[in-house]
Design a protein around this motif. Structure first.
Motif, PDB file in Angstrom:
ATOM      1  N   MET A  85      23.866   4.621 -18.925  1.00 55.09           N
ATOM      2  CA  MET A  85      23.074   4.476 -20.143  1.00 55.09           C
ATOM      3  C   MET A  85      23.957   4.448 -21.382  1.00 55.09           C
ATOM      4  O   MET A  85      23.682   3.709 -22.327  1.00 55.09           O
ATOM      5  CB  MET A  85      22.064   5.620 -20.232  1.00 55.09           C
ATOM      6  N   VAL A 158      19.223   1.414 -12.707  1.00 51.71           N
ATOM      7  CA  VAL A 158      18.858   2.169 -13.901  1.00 51.71           C
ATOM      8  C   VAL A 158      17.829   1.424 -14.733  1.00 51.71           C
ATOM      9  O   VAL A 158      16.876   2.018 -15.254  1.00 51.71           O
ATOM     10  CB  VAL A 158      20.113   2.491 -14.732  1.00 51.71           C
ATOM     11  N   ASN A 159      17.974   0.112 -14.889  1.00 56.87           N
ATOM     12  CA  ASN A 159      17.026  -0.672 -15.689  1.00 56.87           C
ATOM     13  C   ASN A 159      15.610  -0.599 -15.109  1.00 56.87           C
ATOM     14  O   ASN A 159      14.619  -0.507 -15.844  1.00 56.87           O
ATOM     15  CB  ASN A 159      17.487  -2.121 -15.779  1.00 56.87           C
ATOM     16  N   GLN A 162      14.204   2.842 -15.913  1.00 59.46           N
ATOM     17  CA  GLN A 162      13.858   2.946 -17.329  1.00 59.46           C
ATOM     18  C   GLN A 162      12.555   2.217 -17.635  1.00 59.46           C
ATOM     19  O   GLN A 162      11.705   2.719 -18.392  1.00 59.46           O
ATOM     20  CB  GLN A 162      14.997   2.395 -18.190  1.00 59.46           C
ATOM     21  N   SER A 163      12.382   1.042 -17.079  1.00 62.35           N
ATOM     22  CA  SER A 163      11.147   0.293 -17.319  1.00 62.35           C
ATOM     23  C   SER A 163       9.946   1.014 -16.716  1.00 62.35           C
ATOM     24  O   SER A 163       8.844   0.966 -17.271  1.00 62.35           O
ATOM     25  CB  SER A 163      11.266  -1.113 -16.727  1.00 62.35           C
ATOM     26  N   ILE A 165       9.653   4.330 -16.449  1.00 63.15           N
ATOM     27  CA  ILE A 165       9.354   5.448 -17.345  1.00 63.15           C
ATOM     28  C   ILE A 165       8.656   4.950 -18.604  1.00 63.15           C
ATOM     29  O   ILE A 165       7.689   5.557 -19.087  1.00 63.15           O
ATOM     30  CB  ILE A 165      10.642   6.207 -17.695  1.00 63.15           C
ATOM     31  N   ASP A 166       9.150   3.836 -19.164  1.00 62.60           N
ATOM     32  CA  ASP A 166       8.518   3.281 -20.369  1.00 62.60           C
ATOM     33  C   ASP A 166       7.077   2.869 -20.090  1.00 62.60           C
ATOM     34  O   ASP A 166       6.182   3.078 -20.933  1.00 62.60           O
ATOM     35  CB  ASP A 166       9.324   2.078 -20.873  1.00 62.60           C
ATOM     36  N   ASN A 179      15.106   7.812 -23.169  1.00 58.87           N
ATOM     37  CA  ASN A 179      15.149   8.306 -21.799  1.00 58.87           C
ATOM     38  C   ASN A 179      16.411   9.129 -21.569  1.00 58.87           C
ATOM     39  O   ASN A 179      17.494   8.771 -22.032  1.00 58.87           O
ATOM     40  CB  ASN A 179      15.109   7.134 -20.812  1.00 58.87           C
ATOM     41  N   GLU A 183      15.388  12.700 -16.776  1.00 58.44           N
ATOM     42  CA  GLU A 183      14.122  12.004 -16.542  1.00 58.44           C
ATOM     43  C   GLU A 183      14.300  10.870 -15.539  1.00 58.44           C
ATOM     44  O   GLU A 183      13.452  10.654 -14.666  1.00 58.44           O
ATOM     45  CB  GLU A 183      13.579  11.457 -17.863  1.00 58.44           C
ATOM     46  N   LEU A 184      15.398  10.142 -15.677  1.00 60.44           N
ATOM     47  CA  LEU A 184      15.660   9.049 -14.742  1.00 60.44           C
ATOM     48  C   LEU A 184      15.859   9.572 -13.330  1.00 60.44           C
ATOM     49  O   LEU A 184      15.376   8.988 -12.360  1.00 60.44           O
ATOM     50  CB  LEU A 184      16.895   8.263 -15.188  1.00 60.44           C
TER      51      LEU A 184
END
Length: 251
Positions: A85, A158-159, A162-163, A165-166, A179, A183-184
């Protein structure tokens, strides 16, 4: 440093054993018997060395000191996610379940020296591949499935996390925040557990290995479906292709 640490601990064990024997002999007014003292020290030596051996092979077989193993696993995953990140570098996470127990170093032989393999508390293996995209990891992952008795594999990055979680924050109308690696990591483990549960309950049994992606990135409907799967633990059926020994099956 580790050798010094083991030597100090070994000396403490022997000294405590010696004082214990002398104390018991003095308490019961018994003469100190040299053969008994040597035997007791030898038993203490073997027990202490056996514990060191079990602690050493613990990360390999995943049976000893699970609390420490879980803590180290979390630190490794969060550290690599934080680096990804911070510097914007790709990070692929491949979770695999094997038909029989496979040691970590056996899987690592098919990867690069910069890659890391850990065993999760759920029992499956995690291959962490920094500076690697999903497309670049395909060759290495197929090589693993062709050489090792892997039952199924789930790949994410990771991407994708992240998407997810968003999308969860948007669905819950939560405030937009940055983030964090923790959380990840939590989302990663939760999603992988739900994914493997879905595979176990829905996929037809086959001897061929199927490599799944966590979900199809860039599709809002797929993200919402995954959120519902994580919320109610009832994932949809997962399609798979069976015409090859190892295939990529996106969801």
């Amino acid at each position: 440093m580790r050798t010094i640490h083991y030597s100090i601990r070994f000396a403490i064990v022997l000294v405590l054993t010696l004082f214990f024997y002398l104390g018991v002999s003095f308490l019961f007014h018994q003469a100190v018997q040299l053969p008994a003292l040597i035997t007791l020290l030898f038993i203490a030596l073997c027990a202490e060395r056996l514990w060191v051996l079990l602690e050493w092979i613990g990360p390999v077989v995943g049976t000893m000191n699970k609390k420490k193993q879980e803590q180290e696993q979390k630190q490794i995953v969060e550290y690599l996610m934080e680096c990804s990140m911070r510097y914007g570098s790709p990070l692929v996470i491949a979770a695999m379940r094997s038909k029989k127990r496979v040691s970590l170093h056996v899987v690592w032989r098919f990867l690069r020296k910069s890659d890391i393999v850990v065993r999760s508390t759920a029992g499956y293996l995690l291959a962490l591949m920094p500076f690697t995209t999903l497309e670049q990891s395909t060759i290495a992952l197929k090589r693993i499935t062709s050489q090792l008795p892997i039952k199924e594999m789930v790949v994410t990055d990771v991407n994708m996390l992240q998407s997810l979680i968003d999308a969860q924050r948007t669905h819950d109308n939560a405030e937009v925040t940055v983030n964090t690696p923790r959380e990840l990591r939590r989302m990663c483990f939760q999603a992988l557990d739900a994914k493997f549960a879905a595979i176990t309950s829905s996929r037809e049994k086959t001897d061929n290995t199927v490599i799944y992606t966590l979900f199809e990135p860039g599709t809002s409907e797929a993200q919402l479906d995954w959120l519902e799967a994580l919320r109610y633990s009832k994932p949809d059926a997962l399609p798979g292709v069976k015409d090859e020994n190892s295939t990529i099956a996106p969801l």
